[in-house]
Design a protein around this motif. Structure first.
Motif, PDB file in Angstrom:
ATOM      1  N   TYR A  86       3.935  -3.963 -20.654  1.00  0.00           N
ATOM      2  CA  TYR A  86       4.402  -3.401 -19.405  1.00  0.00           C
ATOM      3  C   TYR A  86       3.750  -2.319 -19.028  1.00  0.00           C
ATOM      4  O   TYR A  86       3.586  -1.299 -19.859  1.00  0.00           O
ATOM      5  CB  TYR A  86       5.757  -3.388 -19.264  1.00  0.00           C
ATOM      6  N   ASN A 101       5.352  -0.957  -2.640  1.00  0.00           N
ATOM      7  CA  ASN A 101       6.741  -1.936  -3.210  1.00  0.00           C
ATOM      8  C   ASN A 101       6.075  -2.803  -4.127  1.00  0.00           C
ATOM      9  O   ASN A 101       6.133  -4.154  -4.103  1.00  0.00           O
ATOM     10  CB  ASN A 101       7.077  -2.550  -2.182  1.00  0.00           C
ATOM     11  N   THR A 103       5.080  -5.090  -7.720  1.00  0.00           N
ATOM     12  CA  THR A 103       5.574  -5.322  -8.984  1.00  0.00           C
ATOM     13  C   THR A 103       4.230  -5.429  -9.704  1.00  0.00           C
ATOM     14  O   THR A 103       3.360  -6.106  -9.282  1.00  0.00           O
ATOM     15  CB  THR A 103       6.303  -6.535  -9.095  1.00  0.00           C
ATOM     16  N   HIS A 105       2.289  -6.905 -12.951  1.00  0.00           N
ATOM     17  CA  HIS A 105       2.064  -8.078 -13.990  1.00  0.00           C
ATOM     18  C   HIS A 105       0.868  -7.704 -14.769  1.00  0.00           C
ATOM     19  O   HIS A 105      -0.038  -7.460 -14.342  1.00  0.00           O
ATOM     20  CB  HIS A 105       2.089  -9.465 -13.578  1.00  0.00           C
ATOM     21  N   LEU A 126      10.360  -7.766  -5.179  1.00  0.00           N
ATOM     22  CA  LEU A 126      11.698  -7.491  -5.408  1.00  0.00           C
ATOM     23  C   LEU A 126      12.680  -7.897  -4.601  1.00  0.00           C
ATOM     24  O   LEU A 126      12.556  -8.086  -3.461  1.00  0.00           O
ATOM     25  CB  LEU A 126      11.950  -6.010  -5.907  1.00  0.00           C
TER      26      LEU A 126
END
Length: 126
Positions: A86, A101, A103, A105, A126
């Motif tokens: 991560y 905003n 995320t 991967h 999210l």
């Protein structure tokens, strides 16, 4: 929505030579990553460093910023207890990801001296 996708490949043999220099480690890897690398045996150290380096470059490609987008240590690639990778973003990279905003991967792989990474940046997840 997908903001960007990046992929990169890195030669672990080339990384093996580079990680012997502290100046290189400090320029590319966050202290937490350096601790992760130091805890590994020689073979795994070079493969892990190459995979992390590939992930950083894949992140920059996905972000569309190129190599000058963020300082490499701001893009720390760490491992969960399960071993899953991560990103632990800091500084300008963390601020940019929060503004978008995002995320993040990441998937890593290494085989026969090559390490690869794929990064997907997703907005509004999210």
């Amino acid at each position: 929505m997908i903001l960007g996708v990046g992929i990169d490949l890195c030669d672990a043999g080339r990384m093996e030579k580079s990680i012997t220099r502290q100046s290189f480690l400090d320029h590319v890897f966050a202290p937490e990553e350096q601790a992760l690398l130091a805890a590994l045996g020689d073979k795994h150290r070079a493969e892990t460093a190459a995979a992390n380096f590939a992930a950083k470059e894949a992140f920059l490609k996905a972000a569309g910023t190129g190599l000058g987008g963020f300082a490499m240590p701001e893009l720390a690639v760490l491992r969960r207890e399960s071993g899953a990778p991560y990103f632990a973003l800091t500084g300008a990279a963390a601020a940019w990801a929060a503004e978008q905003n995002l995320t993040v991967h990441v998937s890593l792989s290494h085989e026969r001296g090559l390490a690869s990474a794929v990064v997907i940046l997703e907005t509004g997840a999210l």
